[in-house]
Design a protein around this motif. Structure first.
Motif, mmCIF file in Angstrom:
data_model
loop_
_atom_site.group_PDB
_atom_site.id
_atom_site.type_symbol
_atom_site.label_atom_id
_atom_site.label_comp_id
_atom_site.label_asym_id
_atom_site.label_seq_id
_atom_site.Cartn_x
_atom_site.Cartn_y
_atom_site.Cartn_z
ATOM 1 N N ASN A 236 9.628 60.585 5.840
ATOM 2 C CA ASN A 236 8.411 59.941 6.340
ATOM 3 C C ASN A 236 8.399 58.493 5.863
ATOM 4 O O ASN A 236 8.034 58.226 4.736
ATOM 5 C CB ASN A 236 7.169 60.672 5.825
ATOM 6 C CG ASN A 236 5.888 60.202 6.488
ATOM 7 O OD1 ASN A 236 5.918 59.397 7.420
ATOM 8 N ND2 ASN A 236 4.760 60.673 6.011
ATOM 9 N N PRO A 237 8.822 57.518 6.695
ATOM 10 C CA PRO A 237 9.248 57.707 8.086
ATOM 11 C C PRO A 237 10.714 58.160 8.185
ATOM 12 O O PRO A 237 11.421 58.224 7.172
ATOM 13 C CB PRO A 237 9.078 56.298 8.670
ATOM 14 C CG PRO A 237 9.415 55.398 7.516
ATOM 15 C CD PRO A 237 8.856 56.089 6.298
ATOM 16 N N HIS B 270 6.840 62.506 18.656
ATOM 17 C CA HIS B 270 6.041 62.460 17.422
ATOM 18 C C HIS B 270 5.503 63.830 17.038
ATOM 19 O O HIS B 270 4.956 63.996 15.948
ATOM 20 C CB HIS B 270 4.918 61.411 17.528
ATOM 21 C CG HIS B 270 3.814 61.759 18.475
ATOM 22 N ND1 HIS B 270 3.810 61.356 19.791
ATOM 23 C CD2 HIS B 270 2.672 62.459 18.299
ATOM 24 C CE1 HIS B 270 2.711 61.796 20.376
ATOM 25 N NE2 HIS B 270 2.007 62.467 19.502
ATOM 26 N N GLU C 98 7.241 60.753 11.974
ATOM 27 C CA GLU C 98 6.780 59.369 11.852
ATOM 28 C C GLU C 98 7.988 58.442 11.953
ATOM 29 O O GLU C 98 8.986 58.639 11.252
ATOM 30 C CB GLU C 98 6.067 59.148 10.507
ATOM 31 C CG GLU C 98 4.783 59.947 10.345
ATOM 32 C CD GLU C 98 3.664 59.445 11.254
ATOM 33 O OE1 GLU C 98 3.705 58.250 11.620
ATOM 34 O OE2 GLU C 98 2.770 60.246 11.591
ATOM 35 N N LYS D 55 12.988 53.783 17.051
ATOM 36 C CA LYS D 55 12.369 55.007 17.539
ATOM 37 C C LYS D 55 13.306 55.677 18.530
ATOM 38 O O LYS D 55 13.892 54.998 19.377
ATOM 39 C CB LYS D 55 11.014 54.732 18.197
ATOM 40 C CG LYS D 55 10.242 56.014 18.531
ATOM 41 C CD LYS D 55 8.872 55.731 19.138
ATOM 42 C CE LYS D 55 8.115 57.042 19.336
ATOM 43 N NZ LYS D 55 6.862 56.853 20.100
#
Length: 265
Positions: free
Chosen positions: A16-17, A135, A208, A237
């Motif tokens: 996380n992340p 997510h 995340e 991402k």
């Protein structure tokens, strides 16, 4: 400092992340440590992930001739319902196909740009969800081979999407969904062959991503048209690098490309 190597999909760690690593033959980059830094990406040449030759990449990091020969690019990769190793039938390489297909697979729901159904090997959870930029995600069934996962996905995608909108995913447009409720609604559409494998006791997995600024109008970097690009990295991402000027670079779709990466400032 200049790094150079052939692109393959970023390795990840579920933290996380999420932690991202760009791995080259003799070196690697922790992309999280480059957030906020200006980097230069330069096109060097192509390098087929199978034969290693400098030939234009065709699909999935392979040149055209290798794409139609190697088992890693066979139709059952994208369409698991075409798997035949459980029948002892060879497509391109039966030993490879047995190892890949005759192992536990998960049919899942993931929310990246929208709720979608997908298939992955159990050993790839949660890596597959990370690569899709989801997510949140949840498992639906766990089956003993790829074929059973494939026919389940085919049945369910008549009632839920099986595609991700990459622009919406990068803009972080997806709203939170109750995936447990989605799974219950889809339960009746699971094929008879896999109903016994239904999972009803696990909760959503939440992910995340290391992004400080999402693009409003993401534009994709094409290294063939722009062989040298400078940009400030503001996020990672899925398998995308996100830059401050809203340029995004899809590592996965550029597999088989040799690049130079220089940390400028």
């Amino acid at each position: 400092m200049l790094y150079q190597g052939v692109l393959t999909k970023m390795e990840t760690q579920y933290e996380n992340p999420i932690q991202y690593f760009l791995v080259f033959e003799n070196d690697f980059l922790n992309m999280n440590q480059l957030l906020g830094k200006t980097i230069k990406i330069s096109f060097v040449k192509y390098q087929c992930l199978n034969c290693g030759l400098d030939k234009p990449k065709y699909r999935q990091g392979f040149c055209k001739s290798c794409f139609y020969e190697v088992p890693q690019a066979a139709d059952w990769i994208m369409r698991p319902e075409l798997s035949t190793a459980h029948l002892g039938k060879e497509d391109r390489d039966l030993e490879f196909e047995k190892k890949a297909q005759l192992q536990p697979h998960i049919v899942y729901l993931a929310n990246s740009s929208n709720v979608k159904v997908g298939v992955t090997r159990k050993s790839q959870v949660p890596t597959r969800w990370i690569d899709q930029g989801a997510h949140e995600a949840i498992e639906i069934v766990e089956v003993p081979n790829r074929y059973l996962a494939g026919i389940t996905e085919v049945a369910l995608k008549a009632h839920v999407s099986d595609k991700t909108n990459w622009r919406a995913m990068l803009k972080n447009d997806a709203k939170d969904e109750n995936l447990v409720a989605w799974r219950e609604r889809l339960k009746d559409f699971i094929p008879d062959e896999t109903k016994a494998y239904f999972i009803d006791n696990n909760a959503e997995t939440n992910l995340e991503f290391p992004v400080s600024k999402y693009p409003i109008k993401p534009k994709s970097l094409n290294l063939q048209k722009t062989p040298e690009y400078f940009g400030k990295l503001v996020g990672v991402k899925g398998q995308y690098l996100i830059f401050e000027d809203e340029t995004v670079f899809n590592i996965r779709s550029n597999e088989g490309t040799v690049v130079g990466i220089d940390v400028v400032a």
